[in-house]
Design a protein around this motif. Sequence first.
Motif, PDB file in Angstrom:
ATOM      1  N   MET A  28      49.593 -23.557  10.098  1.00  0.00           N
ATOM      2  CA  MET A  28      48.390 -22.938  10.679  1.00  0.00           C
ATOM      3  C   MET A  28      48.046 -21.638   9.961  1.00  0.00           C
ATOM      4  O   MET A  28      46.880 -21.367   9.667  1.00  0.00           O
ATOM      5  N   VAL A  29      49.057 -20.830   9.666  1.00  0.00           N
ATOM      6  CA  VAL A  29      48.799 -19.554   8.980  1.00  0.00           C
ATOM      7  C   VAL A  29      48.258 -19.817   7.577  1.00  0.00           C
ATOM      8  O   VAL A  29      47.289 -19.181   7.143  1.00  0.00           O
ATOM      9  N   TRP A  32      44.691 -21.009   7.839  1.00  0.00           N
ATOM     10  CA  TRP A  32      43.803 -19.884   8.176  1.00  0.00           C
ATOM     11  C   TRP A  32      43.555 -18.998   6.957  1.00  0.00           C
ATOM     12  O   TRP A  32      42.410 -18.598   6.691  1.00  0.00           O
ATOM     13  N   LEU A  33      44.622 -18.708   6.207  1.00  0.00           N
ATOM     14  CA  LEU A  33      44.469 -17.879   5.005  1.00  0.00           C
ATOM     15  C   LEU A  33      43.569 -18.577   3.983  1.00  0.00           C
ATOM     16  O   LEU A  33      42.719 -17.941   3.353  1.00  0.00           O
ATOM     17  N   TYR A  36      39.977 -18.347   5.260  1.00  0.00           N
ATOM     18  CA  TYR A  36      39.413 -16.989   5.222  1.00  0.00           C
ATOM     19  C   TYR A  36      39.165 -16.538   3.780  1.00  0.00           C
ATOM     20  O   TYR A  36      38.059 -16.131   3.428  1.00  0.00           O
ATOM     21  N   PHE A  37      40.184 -16.624   2.901  1.00  0.00           N
ATOM     22  CA  PHE A  37      40.057 -16.121   1.535  1.00  0.00           C
ATOM     23  C   PHE A  37      39.479 -17.153   0.574  1.00  0.00           C
ATOM     24  O   PHE A  37      38.935 -16.783  -0.461  1.00  0.00           O
ATOM     25  N   PHE A  40      35.499 -18.461   3.398  1.00  0.00           N
ATOM     26  CA  PHE A  40      34.626 -17.456   4.032  1.00  0.00           C
ATOM     27  C   PHE A  40      34.283 -16.298   3.100  1.00  0.00           C
ATOM     28  O   PHE A  40      33.104 -15.973   2.890  1.00  0.00           O
TER      29      PHE A  40
END
Lengths: 47, 207
Positions: A28-29, A32-33, A36-37, A40
């Motif tokens: 999950m981490v 998410w990373l 995001y990077f 997004f």
Amino acid sequence: MDEKERQRILESAPVGTFALLAVVLGSMVIAWLFLYFGVFIPRGIIH
Amino acid sequence: MQIELLIQKCQNLIGQAVDFVHDFIRQSRSVHIDDLERKWINITLSVIGLMIVIIVLDALIHNIRPPSKVETIDSARLHLSKEFAESNLGVQLDGNGDVIVRMVAGRYSFFPKHIAVPAETKLTLRWVSMDVLHGVHIPMTNMSTMIIPGYVAEITTSFPKPGEYPVLCNEYCGLGHNHMWSNISVIAKEDWKAPVQNFAKKEPDNG
């Protein structure tokens, strides 16, 4: 399985659970990373 | 006088919030939490905390911030304003050579219907509404904001990839909302030609 082994298993730490936890949370981490990077932020920073 | 009352009220609220947190901590300590549950809670909160820290640090490093300026305008008289008159809409260069885009949202389109902007260039997009509440979103980019009648919504960003993008309304504005869209062409920086046009500066705050 004898009584001693049963007690040993009951009193030991739940290694399998921790391993599963680490894999799921780690995934999950990382996801998410990546979002995001990798998705997004490259779409343009807002000021 | 009103400010003093407001400060008093804020202080009371903060006091109540602190008391609430103290009571909560005291009560949660009286509840038995298994060691494994405690580990699970700590790991989960750590992951959430890590994500928040990353977001905050990245925002500080890249100067990311939500628009916070309040700029008002008379939405009923846009056509009489210097800045948002029809002849002044679209893509322009300001006095510093920065690209400014002025768009009007109205049921059911964005005007001008098609604009061309350079890629990898700082753009300042200024949106106003001529009637009701609209939202604007350019998919595959982070350009997304509400357009509130009576206010100018200003977003500064850049579009990294050249291509054709739709400009969509994402706030229900009437029966034609699902047809409310226009186009934006993002052209490679070296191929984009700046428009030759006189520009009108931002008008002073009408509020």
